[in-house]
Design an enzyme around this catalytic site. Structure first.
Site, PDB file in Angstrom:
ATOM      1  N   SER A 241      31.158  37.614  42.781  1.00 26.34           N
ATOM      2  CA  SER A 241      29.867  37.041  42.377  1.00 26.34           C
ATOM      3  C   SER A 241      29.483  37.510  40.969  1.00 26.34           C
ATOM      4  CB  SER A 241      28.772  37.401  43.385  1.00 26.34           C
ATOM      5  OG  SER A 241      28.548  38.795  43.362  1.00 26.34           O
ATOM      6  N   GLU A 367      38.928  37.933  33.328  1.00 23.37           N
ATOM      7  CA  GLU A 367      37.969  37.143  34.131  1.00 23.37           C
ATOM      8  C   GLU A 367      38.659  35.982  34.830  1.00 23.37           C
ATOM      9  OE1 GLU A 367      34.842  37.790  34.611  1.00 23.37           O
ATOM     10  OE2 GLU A 367      34.230  39.106  32.978  1.00 23.37           O
ATOM     11  N   PHE A 387      47.445  29.795  46.164  1.00 18.83           N
ATOM     12  CA  PHE A 387      47.644  31.152  45.636  1.00 18.83           C
ATOM     13  C   PHE A 387      48.790  31.873  46.326  1.00 18.83           C
ATOM     14  CE2 PHE A 387      43.263  30.545  44.160  1.00 18.83           C
ATOM     15  CZ  PHE A 387      43.470  30.871  42.830  1.00 18.83           C
TER      16      PHE A 387
HETATM   17  P1  TGC Z   1      39.128  34.256  48.921  1.00 15.83           P
HETATM   18  O1  TGC Z   1      39.699  34.426  50.300  1.00 15.83           O
HETATM   19  O2  TGC Z   1      39.175  32.914  48.287  1.00 15.83           O
HETATM   20  O3  TGC Z   1      37.619  34.773  48.885  1.00 15.83           O
HETATM   21  C1  TGC Z   1      37.239  36.027  49.439  1.00 15.83           C
HETATM   22  C2  TGC Z   1      35.723  35.998  49.617  1.00 15.83           C
HETATM   23  O4  TGC Z   1      35.095  35.891  48.335  1.00 15.83           O
HETATM   24  C3  TGC Z   1      34.338  34.649  48.272  1.00 15.83           C
HETATM   25  N1  TGC Z   1      34.532  34.111  46.915  1.00 15.83           N
HETATM   26  C4  TGC Z   1      33.567  34.146  45.991  1.00 15.83           C
HETATM   27  N2  TGC Z   1      32.300  34.582  46.056  1.00 15.83           N
HETATM   28  C5  TGC Z   1      31.570  34.495  44.937  1.00 15.83           C
HETATM   29  N3  TGC Z   1      32.067  33.992  43.784  1.00 15.83           N
HETATM   30  C6  TGC Z   1      33.334  33.549  43.684  1.00 15.83           C
HETATM   31  N4  TGC Z   1      33.800  33.086  42.516  1.00 15.83           N
HETATM   32  C7  TGC Z   1      34.148  33.613  44.820  1.00 15.83           C
HETATM   33  N5  TGC Z   1      35.449  33.279  45.093  1.00 15.83           N
HETATM   34  C8  TGC Z   1      35.656  33.595  46.377  1.00 15.83           C
HETATM   35  C9  TGC Z   1      34.913  33.773  49.342  1.00 15.83           C
HETATM   36  O5  TGC Z   1      33.967  32.820  49.765  1.00 15.83           O
HETATM   37  C10 TGC Z   1      35.229  34.787  50.433  1.00 15.83           C
HETATM   38  O6  TGC Z   1      34.002  35.165  51.035  1.00 15.83           O
HETATM   39  P2  TGC Z   1      33.949  35.599  52.594  1.00 15.83           P
HETATM   40  O7  TGC Z   1      32.502  35.704  52.903  1.00 15.83           O
HETATM   41  O8  TGC Z   1      34.668  34.529  53.343  1.00 15.83           O
HETATM   42  O9  TGC Z   1      34.650  36.920  52.652  1.00 15.83           O
HETATM   43  O10 TGC Z   1      39.825  35.357  47.988  1.00 15.83           O
HETATM   44  P3  TGC Z   1      41.329  35.497  47.505  1.00 15.83           P
HETATM   45  O11 TGC Z   1      41.746  36.898  47.782  1.00 15.83           O
HETATM   46  O12 TGC Z   1      42.185  34.369  48.053  1.00 15.83           O
HETATM   47  O13 TGC Z   1      41.183  35.356  45.920  1.00 15.83           O
HETATM   48  C11 TGC Z   1      40.722  34.233  45.302  1.00 15.83           C
HETATM   49  C12 TGC Z   1      40.904  34.334  43.760  1.00 15.83           C
HETATM   50  C13 TGC Z   1      42.371  34.386  43.379  1.00 15.83           C
HETATM   51  C14 TGC Z   1      40.279  33.089  43.198  1.00 15.83           C
HETATM   52  C15 TGC Z   1      40.198  35.597  43.226  1.00 15.83           C
HETATM   53  O14 TGC Z   1      40.810  36.747  43.660  1.00 15.83           O
HETATM   54  C16 TGC Z   1      40.153  35.631  41.709  1.00 15.83           C
HETATM   55  O15 TGC Z   1      39.222  35.075  41.122  1.00 15.83           O
HETATM   56  N6  TGC Z   1      41.105  36.333  41.013  1.00 15.83           N
HETATM   57  C17 TGC Z   1      41.020  36.585  39.578  1.00 15.83           C
HETATM   58  C18 TGC Z   1      40.649  38.021  39.356  1.00 15.83           C
HETATM   59  C19 TGC Z   1      39.716  38.201  38.198  1.00 15.83           C
HETATM   60  O16 TGC Z   1      39.125  37.278  37.680  1.00 15.83           O
HETATM   61  N7  TGC Z   1      39.547  39.438  37.769  1.00 15.83           N
HETATM   62  C20 TGC Z   1      38.617  39.747  36.732  1.00 15.83           C
HETATM   63  C21 TGC Z   1      38.439  41.245  36.585  1.00 15.83           C
HETATM   64  S1  TGC Z   1      37.013  41.694  35.644  1.00 15.83           S
HETATM   65  C22 TGC Z   1      37.402  41.272  34.079  1.00 15.83           C
HETATM   66  O17 TGC Z   1      38.391  40.685  33.768  1.00 15.83           O
HETATM   67  C23 TGC Z   1      36.413  41.664  33.068  1.00 15.83           C
HETATM   68  S2  TGC Z   1      36.814  41.222  31.458  1.00 15.83           S
HETATM   69  C24 TGC Z   1      35.377  41.749  30.768  1.00 15.83           C
HETATM   70  C25 TGC Z   1      35.141  41.414  29.348  1.00 15.83           C
HETATM   71  O18 TGC Z   1      35.543  42.224  28.487  1.00 15.83           O
HETATM   72  O19 TGC Z   1      34.425  40.402  29.096  1.00 15.83           O
HETATM   73  P1  FAD Z   2      48.802  39.256  36.739  1.00 11.49           P
HETATM   74  O1  FAD Z   2      47.854  39.052  37.854  1.00 11.49           O
HETATM   75  O2  FAD Z   2      49.984  40.126  36.949  1.00 11.49           O
HETATM   76  O3  FAD Z   2      49.319  37.826  36.249  1.00 11.49           O
HETATM   77  C1  FAD Z   2      50.452  37.662  35.398  1.00 11.49           C
HETATM   78  C2  FAD Z   2      50.728  36.152  35.275  1.00 11.49           C
HETATM   79  O4  FAD Z   2      51.017  35.607  36.563  1.00 11.49           O
HETATM   80  C3  FAD Z   2      49.511  35.378  34.743  1.00 11.49           C
HETATM   81  O5  FAD Z   2      49.965  34.364  33.877  1.00 11.49           O
HETATM   82  C4  FAD Z   2      48.924  34.749  35.998  1.00 11.49           C
HETATM   83  O6  FAD Z   2      48.221  33.542  35.726  1.00 11.49           O
HETATM   84  C5  FAD Z   2      50.170  34.494  36.830  1.00 11.49           C
HETATM   85  N1  FAD Z   2      49.875  34.427  38.256  1.00 11.49           N
HETATM   86  C6  FAD Z   2      49.375  35.402  39.053  1.00 11.49           C
HETATM   87  N2  FAD Z   2      49.206  34.960  40.299  1.00 11.49           N
HETATM   88  C7  FAD Z   2      49.606  33.673  40.308  1.00 11.49           C
HETATM   89  C8  FAD Z   2      49.658  32.649  41.305  1.00 11.49           C
HETATM   90  N3  FAD Z   2      49.233  32.837  42.570  1.00 11.49           N
HETATM   91  N4  FAD Z   2      50.128  31.429  40.943  1.00 11.49           N
HETATM   92  C9  FAD Z   2      50.527  31.186  39.674  1.00 11.49           C
HETATM   93  N5  FAD Z   2      50.511  32.107  38.686  1.00 11.49           N
HETATM   94  C10 FAD Z   2      50.037  33.331  39.006  1.00 11.49           C
HETATM   95  N6  FAD Z   2      39.445  43.955  34.529  1.00 11.49           N
HETATM   96  C11 FAD Z   2      38.370  44.621  35.046  1.00 11.49           C
HETATM   97  O7  FAD Z   2      38.287  44.846  36.246  1.00 11.49           O
HETATM   98  N7  FAD Z   2      37.369  45.056  34.227  1.00 11.49           N
HETATM   99  C12 FAD Z   2      37.388  44.870  32.890  1.00 11.49           C
HETATM  100  O8  FAD Z   2      36.445  45.260  32.173  1.00 11.49           O
HETATM  101  C13 FAD Z   2      38.514  44.194  32.311  1.00 11.49           C
HETATM  102  N8  FAD Z   2      38.595  44.049  30.967  1.00 11.49           N
HETATM  103  C14 FAD Z   2      39.752  43.560  30.428  1.00 11.49           C
HETATM  104  C15 FAD Z   2      39.929  43.585  29.046  1.00 11.49           C
HETATM  105  C16 FAD Z   2      41.112  43.135  28.471  1.00 11.49           C
HETATM  106  C17 FAD Z   2      41.309  43.225  26.997  1.00 11.49           C
HETATM  107  C18 FAD Z   2      42.126  42.596  29.302  1.00 11.49           C
HETATM  108  C19 FAD Z   2      43.411  42.071  28.720  1.00 11.49           C
HETATM  109  C20 FAD Z   2      41.963  42.562  30.673  1.00 11.49           C
HETATM  110  C21 FAD Z   2      40.784  43.058  31.251  1.00 11.49           C
HETATM  111  N9  FAD Z   2      40.622  43.119  32.645  1.00 11.49           N
HETATM  112  C22 FAD Z   2      39.540  43.750  33.183  1.00 11.49           C
HETATM  113  C23 FAD Z   2      41.719  42.731  33.530  1.00 11.49           C
HETATM  114  C24 FAD Z   2      41.910  41.234  33.691  1.00 11.49           C
HETATM  115  O9  FAD Z   2      40.935  40.690  34.512  1.00 11.49           O
HETATM  116  C25 FAD Z   2      43.338  41.007  34.228  1.00 11.49           C
HETATM  117  O10 FAD Z   2      44.231  41.294  33.168  1.00 11.49           O
HETATM  118  C26 FAD Z   2      43.524  39.589  34.747  1.00 11.49           C
HETATM  119  O11 FAD Z   2      42.749  39.343  35.895  1.00 11.49           O
HETATM  120  C27 FAD Z   2      45.006  39.296  35.065  1.00 11.49           C
HETATM  121  O12 FAD Z   2      45.577  40.317  35.802  1.00 11.49           O
HETATM  122  P2  FAD Z   2      46.999  40.955  35.344  1.00 11.49           P
HETATM  123  O13 FAD Z   2      46.874  41.333  33.922  1.00 11.49           O
HETATM  124  O14 FAD Z   2      47.350  42.012  36.321  1.00 11.49           O
HETATM  125  O15 FAD Z   2      48.033  39.758  35.429  1.00 11.49           O
END
Ligand code: TGC
Ligand code: FAD
Length: 388
Positions: A241, A367, A387
């Site tokens: 969220s 993100e 996924f």
């Molecule tokens: P899934 O089974 O689909 O969902 C689990 C539970 O979560 C709920 N849900 C959400 N709720 C709110 N917002 C969303 N966008 C939601 N997506 C799913 C869902 O309804 C379920 O709820 P419940 O009540 O049934 O338990 O989960 P999954 O394990 O299959 O994963 C889905 C997937 C792949 C889409 C998710 O894991 C994902 O978005 N992965 C990407 C990870 C990611 O974005 N990481 C970001 C890390 S933070 C970061 O990068 C900061 S950068 C900061 C900066 O410098 O700006």
């Molecule tokens: P992976 O998950 O290992 O993915 C590698 C490749 O495989 C990608 O191309 C991906 O698209 C692909 N892939 C993975 N799964 C699948 C699938 N099911 N099907 C097809 N392709 C797939 N995280 C935080 O928590 N907090 C932060 O503040 C934060 N800041 C960040 C700042 C920077 C500069 C960077 C680079 C990253 C940051 N992140 C943070 C982490 C970021 O969210 C992750 O890097 C991102 O979610 C991808 O995870 P990963 O790097 O482990 O790549």
């Protein structure tokens, strides 16, 4: 020279307050960021007192209610702030995004009243810097697999594990951390810098977001008081969220980077003469400029509509994924293509394209990667989870 980047008169849809907020952040970026950003990115050093400066212009937690130190603004204002900050640099927008959407948002939504009063006002002024720990060395796109754990220990929990790629971790005072409890449920908590066993090693040698710090969060038997746990939220929907809010801000932010590249390219194309006329007079260059403005305009419309839906609490995570994916790709394509309009000059730091393009490599990855967001849309269309 004024270059029109409001081709579909979206400004007419904005309120006086929106325009004022945008103007004040634009001036801040002109005065405080643009003159120094190239040097800071080159030298891989963060901008001194950035968070306090962002706090002083109301850019931290702008939509958090005033009683907790926020500005009580709406989601369009938040988007416009992100747009102007990212015209300066994605690292600046990142810092504001993390603080607002990934630290203040969960504390405001999930914390107790005491926790809110303890942290939100200092986060809003930038006196307290926060970071967000979800990603781990073995679990990026799939955070559900996280290995970081808490174990019950009376009025504390014992936290063990590691988070990776964490924006601002080396300079943060607090971290919002997500970890599994003994039942395997994901819990959220605030970990404080001075807690024993908690370290934040910096990640060096980045070619992207060089004007901000990225690092790890390492937890070695950290005793976290139970009063630092968010009491009620359980499961992956807690951290996801927060991502909805940050991804929404990114959709706006990258428009700022794209506009900065576009404006630079238009000016250059009218000043640079080859074969006896400005290069902007050649059809091939005009095609590039026309396509940039078209893509920027489509991204603006997407964001404006998404902002109105968000104001009504009607924006779905899937709509946000589509906007994040589309707009980041739009911006990175414009940064790369607009660099070519500058020829050799496009590779020097006097112009912003290479810096924006390198930054946007992180933005298209964090993100949720470009491909992850595509799969979210694919699942919404078909109902089939691709996924796993
Ligand atoms: P899934 O089974 O689909 O969902 C689990 C539970 O979560 C709920 N849900 C959400 N709720 C709110 N917002 C969303 N966008 C939601 N997506 C799913 C869902 O309804 C379920 O709820 P419940 O009540 O049934 O338990 O989960 P999954 O394990 O299959 O994963 C889905 C997937 C792949 C889409 C998710 O894991 C994902 O978005 N992965 C990407 C990870 C990611 O974005 N990481 C970001 C890390 S933070 C970061 O990068 C900061 S950068 C900061 C900066 O410098 O700006
Ligand atoms: P992976 O998950 O290992 O993915 C590698 C490749 O495989 C990608 O191309 C991906 O698209 C692909 N892939 C993975 N799964 C699948 C699938 N099911 N099907 C097809 N392709 C797939 N995280 C935080 O928590 N907090 C932060 O503040 C934060 N800041 C960040 C700042 C920077 C500069 C960077 C680079 C990253 C940051 N992140 C943070 C982490 C970021 O969210 C992750 O890097 C991102 O979610 C991808 O995870 P990963 O790097 O482990 O790549």
């Amino acid at each position: 020279m004024i270059i029109n980047t409001d081709y579909f008169q979206i400004d007419d849809l904005l309120t006086e307050e929106h325009l004022l907020v945008r103007q004040s952040v634009r001036e801040f970026v002109q005065q405080e960021i643009k003159p120094i950003i190239d040097e800071h990115a080159h030298e891989h050093k963060d901008i001194p007192d950035l968070m306090k400066k962002l706090g002083s212009i109301g850019a931290l937690g702008p939509y958090i209610p005033e009683e907790y130190g926020g500005a009580g603004l709406d989601q369009i204002a938040y988007g416009l702030i992100m747009q102007e900050l990212e015209a300066g640099d994605s690292a600046v927008r990142s810092s504001a995004s993390v603080q607002s959407s990934l630290v203040m948002f969960p504390i405001h939504k999930y914390a107790t009243e005491e926790q809110k009063k303890k942290w939100l006002p200092g986060l809003a002024t930038g006196e307290i810097i926060g970071c967000f720990g979800l990603t781990e060395p073995n679990h990026g796109s799939n955070p559900a697999g996280m290995e970081t754990r808490i174990k019950d220990d009376g009025d504390h929990v014992i936290l063990n594990g590691a988070k990776m790629w964490i924006t601002n971790s080396p300079i943060a005072h607090i971290a919002v951390v997500w970890a599994k409890d003994e039942e395997g449920q994901i819990r959220g908590m605030v970990v404080e810098r001075d807690m024993e066993g908690f370290t934040t090693p910096e990640t060096h040698n980045k070619w992207s977001l060089r004007a901000s710090k990225t690092g790890e969060l390492v937890f070695n038997n950290v005793r976290v008081p139970k009063e630092n746990l968010f009491p009620d939220i359980r499961g992956l929907k807690g951290p996801l969220s927060c991502l909805n809010s940050a991804r929404y801000g990114i959709s706006w932010g990258v428009i700022g980077a794209a506009i900065d590249c576009y404006e630079t390219a238009v000016k250059y194309s009218l000043e640079r003469t080859q074969f006896g006329k400005p290069i902007g007079g050649f059809q091939l260059q005009q095609k590039k400029l026309a396509e940039f403005l078209t893509e920027i305009t489509k991204a603006q419309l997407l964001c404006w509509r998404l902002g109105t839906l968000k104001n009504e609490d009607k924006a779905t995570p899937q709509q946000i994924s589509m906007a994040k994916r589309n707009n980041v790709k739009m911006a990175i394509d414009i940064a790369r293509e607009s660099r070519q309009i500058l020829g050799g000059m496009g590779i020097v730091g006097d112009y912003p394209m290479m810096r924006h393009a390198a930054n946007l490599e992180s933005v298209i990855t964090y993100e949720g990667t470009h491909d992850v967001h595509l799969l979210i849309t694919g699942m919404d269309i078909t109902g089939i989870n691709a996924f796993s």
